[in-house]
Design a protein around this motif. Structure first.
Motif, mmCIF file in Angstrom:
data_model
loop_
_atom_site.group_PDB
_atom_site.id
_atom_site.type_symbol
_atom_site.label_atom_id
_atom_site.label_comp_id
_atom_site.label_asym_id
_atom_site.label_seq_id
_atom_site.Cartn_x
_atom_site.Cartn_y
_atom_site.Cartn_z
ATOM 1 N N ASN A 1 0.844 -1.200 0.000
ATOM 2 C CA ASN A 1 0.000 0.000 0.000
ATOM 3 C C ASN A 1 0.874 1.243 0.000
ATOM 4 O OD1 ASN A 1 -2.288 -1.564 0.113
ATOM 5 N ND2 ASN A 1 -2.793 -1.088 2.218
ATOM 6 N N TYR A 2 0.356 2.280 -0.637
ATOM 7 C CA TYR A 2 1.013 3.586 -0.589
ATOM 8 C C TYR A 2 -0.012 4.616 -0.150
ATOM 9 C CZ TYR A 2 3.355 7.869 -1.991
ATOM 10 O OH TYR A 2 3.900 9.129 -1.985
ATOM 11 N N LYS A 3 0.232 5.205 1.026
ATOM 12 C CA LYS A 3 -0.685 6.182 1.635
ATOM 13 C C LYS A 3 -2.093 5.619 1.745
ATOM 14 C CE LYS A 3 2.000 10.296 0.577
ATOM 15 N NZ LYS A 3 2.044 11.662 0.001
ATOM 16 N N GLY A 4 -2.160 4.350 2.155
ATOM 17 C CA GLY A 4 -3.447 3.716 2.425
ATOM 18 C C GLY A 4 -4.123 3.086 1.230
ATOM 19 N N ASN A 5 -3.550 3.244 0.033
ATOM 20 C CA ASN A 5 -4.148 2.676 -1.177
ATOM 21 C C ASN A 5 -3.259 1.600 -1.777
ATOM 22 O OD1 ASN A 5 -6.414 4.525 -1.202
ATOM 23 N ND2 ASN A 5 -4.984 6.107 -1.891
ATOM 24 N N ALA A 6 -3.892 0.602 -2.387
ATOM 25 C CA ALA A 6 -3.143 -0.486 -3.015
ATOM 26 C C ALA A 6 -2.223 0.059 -4.102
ATOM 27 C CB ALA A 6 -4.102 -1.509 -3.602
ATOM 28 N N LEU A 7 -0.976 -0.444 -4.139
ATOM 29 C CA LEU A 7 0.002 -0.003 -5.130
ATOM 30 C C LEU A 7 0.208 -1.107 -6.155
ATOM 31 C CD1 LEU A 7 1.946 2.271 -5.966
ATOM 32 C CD2 LEU A 7 3.705 1.152 -4.571
ATOM 33 N N ALA A 8 -0.283 -0.874 -7.370
ATOM 34 C CA ALA A 8 -0.150 -1.857 -8.451
ATOM 35 C C ALA A 8 1.217 -1.738 -9.120
ATOM 36 C CB ALA A 8 -1.254 -1.645 -9.475
ATOM 37 N N ASP A 9 1.640 -2.823 -9.750
ATOM 38 C CA ASP A 9 2.894 -2.869 -10.515
ATOM 39 C C ASP A 9 4.112 -2.533 -9.666
ATOM 40 O OD1 ASP A 9 1.481 -3.492 -12.885
ATOM 41 O OD2 ASP A 9 1.048 -1.365 -13.199
ATOM 42 N N ALA A 10 4.041 -2.856 -8.394
ATOM 43 C CA ALA A 10 5.183 -2.645 -7.503
ATOM 44 C C ALA A 10 6.033 -3.914 -7.481
ATOM 45 C CB ALA A 10 4.712 -2.313 -6.094
ATOM 46 N N SER A 11 7.333 -3.749 -7.568
ATOM 47 C CA SER A 11 8.245 -4.891 -7.585
ATOM 48 C C SER A 11 8.731 -5.188 -6.165
ATOM 49 C CB SER A 11 9.432 -4.602 -8.497
ATOM 50 O OG SER A 11 10.334 -5.688 -8.495
ATOM 51 N N ILE A 12 8.426 -6.390 -5.679
ATOM 52 C CA ILE A 12 8.871 -6.828 -4.350
ATOM 53 C C ILE A 12 10.071 -7.742 -4.535
ATOM 54 C CG2 ILE A 12 8.245 -7.969 -2.194
ATOM 55 C CD1 ILE A 12 5.313 -7.483 -2.911
ATOM 56 N N ASN A 13 11.161 -7.407 -3.876
ATOM 57 C CA ASN A 13 12.377 -8.200 -3.938
ATOM 58 C C ASN A 13 12.414 -9.128 -2.727
ATOM 59 O OD1 ASN A 13 15.310 -8.797 -3.447
ATOM 60 N ND2 ASN A 13 15.484 -7.680 -5.368
ATOM 61 N N VAL A 14 12.514 -10.422 -2.950
ATOM 62 C CA VAL A 14 12.528 -11.398 -1.855
ATOM 63 C C VAL A 14 13.831 -12.192 -1.901
ATOM 64 C CG1 VAL A 14 11.352 -13.334 -0.759
ATOM 65 C CG2 VAL A 14 10.013 -11.589 -1.968
ATOM 66 N N LEU A 15 14.621 -12.056 -0.835
ATOM 67 C CA LEU A 15 15.882 -12.795 -0.713
ATOM 68 C C LEU A 15 15.668 -13.951 0.254
ATOM 69 C CD1 LEU A 15 18.958 -12.849 -1.412
ATOM 70 C CD2 LEU A 15 19.305 -11.555 0.700
ATOM 71 N N GLY A 16 15.868 -15.181 -0.208
ATOM 72 C CA GLY A 16 15.596 -16.352 0.603
ATOM 73 C C GLY A 16 16.798 -16.821 1.401
ATOM 74 N N PRO A 17 16.603 -17.837 2.259
ATOM 75 C CA PRO A 17 17.689 -18.364 3.096
ATOM 76 C C PRO A 17 18.805 -19.012 2.281
ATOM 77 C CG PRO A 17 15.727 -19.727 3.259
ATOM 78 C CD PRO A 17 15.319 -18.493 2.529
ATOM 79 N N ASP A 18 18.506 -19.369 1.033
ATOM 80 C CA ASP A 18 19.526 -19.948 0.153
ATOM 81 C C ASP A 18 20.257 -18.859 -0.631
ATOM 82 O OD1 ASP A 18 17.453 -19.103 -1.400
ATOM 83 O OD2 ASP A 18 17.117 -21.009 -2.421
ATOM 84 N N LYS A 19 19.971 -17.573 -0.264
ATOM 85 C CA LYS A 19 20.588 -16.394 -0.908
ATOM 86 C C LYS A 19 20.111 -16.212 -2.346
ATOM 87 C CE LYS A 19 22.781 -15.515 2.815
ATOM 88 N NZ LYS A 19 22.300 -14.407 3.690
ATOM 89 N N GLU A 20 19.056 -16.944 -2.714
ATOM 90 C CA GLU A 20 18.477 -16.770 -4.045
ATOM 91 C C GLU A 20 17.529 -15.581 -4.014
ATOM 92 O OE1 GLU A 20 15.820 -19.185 -7.401
ATOM 93 O OE2 GLU A 20 16.463 -20.177 -5.551
ATOM 94 N N ASN A 21 17.655 -14.705 -4.996
ATOM 95 C CA ASN A 21 16.856 -13.493 -5.054
ATOM 96 C C ASN A 21 15.750 -13.626 -6.098
ATOM 97 O OD1 ASN A 21 16.548 -10.537 -4.341
ATOM 98 N ND2 ASN A 21 16.780 -10.395 -6.547
ATOM 99 N N LYS A 22 14.521 -13.265 -5.712
ATOM 100 C CA LYS A 22 13.396 -13.315 -6.649
ATOM 101 C C LYS A 22 12.629 -12.001 -6.588
ATOM 102 C CE LYS A 22 12.703 -18.343 -6.404
ATOM 103 N NZ LYS A 22 11.736 -19.430 -6.093
#
Length: 230
Positions: A157-178
């Motif tokens: 969310n951005y300022k209380g509203n859903a944010l579309a087309d936002a890129s979430i970076n997730v780094l896992g325990p195996d150091k693999e980035n998605k």
């Protein structure tokens, strides 16, 4: 044409590195996602870039980032400022669990601008559940990254509203980035099957109008959450 001295080049490079460091690093709240009524729940706050395996000592934190405020929102909506204790490379503290449902720890800190026309805002979140119960009521905030209990689906969310087309970076325990992209409702699902810590981060840059009273051209914002899969 004005000539650049070696000192001028060095200073320019240093300022560029500081700006890059501010973007690459973020505030992160480390804590367990589960707790019980009657217990004292511990947490720690780091300033780090986990992609580079870099956890900064307090003396090296960017600008005035160490002056952040950490707020606890209880299941009933009570908002409390939490005290923290400084250590060598992090802050730590705790809170008493008195209600059933979801607690949320929130940080939103815009660092003092050292140089240039871009401000850096650091948002960090942690969700803690004491059994099933009330969810945290919606809080007015800048950029947020949250999820449902025992879920790998994120909400941005951005300022209380859903944010579309936002890129979430997730780094896992195996150091693999998605990277996963949010849909129209600001939702995106990650794959978190392995046990260990996952570091999720989303960024968003506000381009300000020319002649903005702040003198800034942009505000770079990030929001983070650490999820530990047991």
């Amino acid at each position: 044409m004005k000539k650049l001295t070696l000192n001028t080049v060095y200073l320019t490079l240093l300022l560029s590195l500081l700006a890059f460091s501010a973007q690459a690093h973020a505030l992160w709240i480390h804590t367990s996602s589960n707790t019980e009524i009657g217990k004292t729940h511990d947490f720690k706050v780091y300033y780090a870039d986990y992609h580079e395996n870099a956890i900064e000592a307090l003396a090296d934190w960017y600008s005035d980032v160490e002056d952040f405020e950490l707020w606890l929102i209880s299941p009933s909506g009570k908002k409390t400022k939490l005290e923290t204790k400084a250590k060598e490379d992090h802050f730590e503290g705790s809170f008493a669990v008195e209600e059933k449902g979801e607690y949320q720890l929130q940080i939103s800190h815009t660092a003092k601008v050292l140089k240039g026309t871009t401000a850096y805002q650091f948002n960090a979140y942690a969700q803690v559940w004491s059994g099933k119960g009330k969810k945290v009521s919606k809080q007015q905030r800048d950029l947020s990254l949250s999820r449902k209990q025992k879920s790998s689906s994120f909400q941005v969310n951005y300022k209380g509203n859903a944010l579309a087309d936002a890129s979430i970076n997730v780094l896992g325990p195996d150091k693999e980035n998605k990277e996963i992209l949010t849909g129209k409702k600001g939702k995106a699902k990650a794959t978190m099957e392995r046990k260990g810590k996952y570091f999720a981060e989303v960024t968003y840059t506000d381009q300000l109008n020319a002649g903005d009273p702040s003198g800034l051209k942009a505000i770079w914002r990030c929001a983070t959450q650490v999820i530990e899969v047991e």
